[in-house]
Write an enzyme that holds these catalytic residues in place. Structure first.
Site, PDB file in Angstrom:
ATOM      1  N   LYS A  42       0.718  -1.305  -0.164  1.00 10.36           N
ATOM      2  CA  LYS A  42       0.000  -0.009  -0.065  1.00 10.36           C
ATOM      3  C   LYS A  42       0.870   1.372  -0.119  1.00 10.36           C
ATOM      4  CE  LYS A  42      -3.372  -0.966  -0.624  1.00 10.36           C
ATOM      5  NZ  LYS A  42      -3.788  -1.715  -1.911  1.00 10.36           N
ATOM      6  N   ALA A  43       2.027   1.112  -0.465  1.00 12.97           N
ATOM      7  CA  ALA A  43       2.931   2.371  -0.359  1.00 12.97           C
ATOM      8  C   ALA A  43       3.097   3.142  -1.930  1.00 12.97           C
ATOM      9  CB  ALA A  43       4.415   1.902  -0.084  1.00 12.97           C
ATOM     10  N   THR A  45       2.861   0.826  -4.915  1.00 10.33           N
ATOM     11  CA  THR A  45       3.263  -0.210  -5.813  1.00 10.33           C
ATOM     12  C   THR A  45       2.853  -0.214  -7.203  1.00 10.33           C
ATOM     13  OG1 THR A  45       2.953  -1.580  -3.952  1.00 10.33           O
ATOM     14  CG2 THR A  45       3.948  -2.535  -5.735  1.00 10.33           C
ATOM     15  N   THR A  46       1.462   0.007  -7.291  1.00  6.79           N
ATOM     16  CA  THR A  46       0.686  -0.107  -8.662  1.00  6.79           C
ATOM     17  C   THR A  46       0.983   0.935  -9.348  1.00  6.79           C
ATOM     18  OG1 THR A  46      -0.850  -1.256  -7.245  1.00  6.79           O
ATOM     19  CG2 THR A  46      -1.592  -0.745  -9.438  1.00  6.79           C
ATOM     20  N   HIS A 103       6.746  -7.711  -2.186  1.00  4.07           N
ATOM     21  CA  HIS A 103       6.584  -6.954  -0.796  1.00  4.07           C
ATOM     22  C   HIS A 103       7.453  -7.738   0.358  1.00  4.07           C
ATOM     23  CE1 HIS A 103       3.099  -4.834  -2.425  1.00  4.07           C
ATOM     24  NE2 HIS A 103       2.394  -5.977  -2.323  1.00  4.07           N
ATOM     25  N   SER A 133      -4.260   2.925   4.717  1.00  5.91           N
ATOM     26  CA  SER A 133      -4.676   2.361   3.455  1.00  5.91           C
ATOM     27  C   SER A 133      -4.512   0.671   3.536  1.00  5.91           C
ATOM     28  CB  SER A 133      -3.372   2.838   2.463  1.00  5.91           C
ATOM     29  OG  SER A 133      -3.593   2.170   0.950  1.00  5.91           O
ATOM     30  N   PHE A 224      -4.046   9.760 -10.528  1.00 10.58           N
ATOM     31  CA  PHE A 224      -5.195   8.794  -9.640  1.00 10.58           C
ATOM     32  C   PHE A 224      -6.190   8.574 -10.435  1.00 10.58           C
ATOM     33  CE2 PHE A 224      -8.264   8.309  -6.459  1.00 10.58           C
ATOM     34  CZ  PHE A 224      -8.048   7.206  -5.858  1.00 10.58           C
ATOM     35  N   ARG A 252      -8.470   3.544  -3.634  1.00  8.13           N
ATOM     36  CA  ARG A 252      -9.346   4.067  -2.974  1.00  8.13           C
ATOM     37  C   ARG A 252      -9.624   5.642  -2.888  1.00  8.13           C
ATOM     38  NH1 ARG A 252      -9.251   5.573   2.480  1.00  8.13           N
ATOM     39  NH2 ARG A 252      -6.789   5.737   2.221  1.00  8.13           N
ATOM     40  N   LYS A 253      -8.476   6.305  -2.527  1.00 10.33           N
ATOM     41  CA  LYS A 253      -8.385   7.877  -2.189  1.00 10.33           C
ATOM     42  C   LYS A 253      -7.164   8.559  -2.954  1.00 10.33           C
ATOM     43  CE  LYS A 253     -10.640  10.133   1.320  1.00 10.33           C
ATOM     44  NZ  LYS A 253     -10.958  10.445   2.723  1.00 10.33           N
TER      45      LYS A 253
END
Ligand code: A3P
Length: 290
Positions: A42-43, A45-46, A103, A133, A224, A252-253
């Site tokens: 959740k840092a 990556t994508t 990860h 996250s 985003f 998400r945000k």
């Protein structure tokens, strides 16, 4: 689909399907041309995968659609909840140069990456936003252990009792070795602040050269908003039982400082006191934490 238990591998809690296949992961030999993108979950990556993929394809989004998986790069770790194929099997079927995502904390990265001097991009995100996250992700990822209530999740994060272990050890491990191992160490907050600067930084690290116009296109395609609508990036292609995006979207945000909407002042204070202790031996320039 079930929420899989954690099994420690050399003291790091990993999902059981990874721990049970540990020997084959540890034995993986990369090619020197392979690139590793490493993060605590959740840092960012994508986002980084998308940027790298577009840079390597000179900003051509259509070419990127030939990627082996909807989520771009195979996981090094076996990701076996059926019907998702194992990342390791996918890797073995793909010719180098490959983008490989992991990860794993630095000490669990197969040694071939270091022996072969593979390039490694690490992305770190400030602890509080990373925690928030991860909490939402654990609610919607039906293969990870149940997150439980928010109040109880904070101490679990502080103690490293989550899949992939301690955030503190993770960010420190790569930070400490970034020079000796030629790791490009990026921050999510820098990417938000000036995406163009960070895309250019990645480009230089990869010894690529793309035009200013292509850089602008990559920045736009990896905003985003655009990634949230892109089925190659928003994980909508992952079969339904794994992610329940009606609970929380994968995209998400995408903001810095959302932790302020989650932590009470007391929780924040308790977290800060512990943070200071856990991070006292390093000086990693995280921002937006207080
Ligand atoms: P939030 O849950 O705070 O929204 P990872 O890819 O490592 O799993 O990280 C996912 C986090 O990165 C999510 O954070 C997601 O919204 C955010 N993210 C993904 N793409 C992004 C982008 N293009 N810009 C900003 N944040 C992005």
């Amino acid at each position: 689909i079930c929420r899989f238990p954690l099994i420690p591998v050399r003291g790091i809690p990993l999902m059981c399907y990874i721990a049970n296949n540990w020997d084959s992961i540890w034995a993986f030999r990369p090619d020197p041309s392979d690139l590793l993108i490493a993060t605590y979950p959740k840092a960012g990556t994508t986002w980084t995968q998308e940027i790298v993929d577009l840079l390597q394809n000179n900003g051509d989004a259509e070419a990127c659609k030939r990627a082996p998986t909807p989520v771009r790069s195979p996981f090094l770790e076996i990701f076996s909840p059926p019907p998702i194929p194992s990342g390791l099997d996918q890797l073995k079927k793909t010719d180098p140069p490959r983008i490989i995502k992991t990860h794993l904390p630095l000490q669990l990265v197969p040694t071939g990456f270091w022996e072969n001097k593979c390039k490694v991009i690490y992305v770190a995100r400030n602890a509080k936003d990373n925690l928030v996250s991860y909490f939402h992700f654990d609610c919607m990822n039906l293969t990870q252990p149940e997150p439980g209530p928010w109040e109880g999740y904070i101490p679990k994060f502080m103690r490293g009792e989550l899949p992939w272990g301690s955030w503190y050890d993770h960010v420190k491990g790569y930070w400490t070795e970034r020079e000796t191992k030629n790791i490009l160490y990026l921050f999510y907050e820098d990417m938000k602040e000036n995406p163009r600067r960070e895309v250019e930084r990645i480009m230089r690290y990869l010894d690529l050269s793309v035009s200013d116009e292509v850089i602008s296109r990559i920045v736009e395609l990896t905003s985003f908003k655009n990634m949230k609508e892109n089925p190659m990036a928003n994980y909508s292609c992952v079969p339904a039982p794994v992610f329940d995006q009606s609970i929380s979207s994968f995209m998400r945000k995408g903001e810095v400082g959302d932790w302020r909407n989650h932590f009470t002042p007391e929780q924040s204070k308790m977290f800060d006191e512990d943070y200071e202790k856990q991070m006292k031996d390093v000086n990693i320039p995280f921002r937006d934490l207080i």
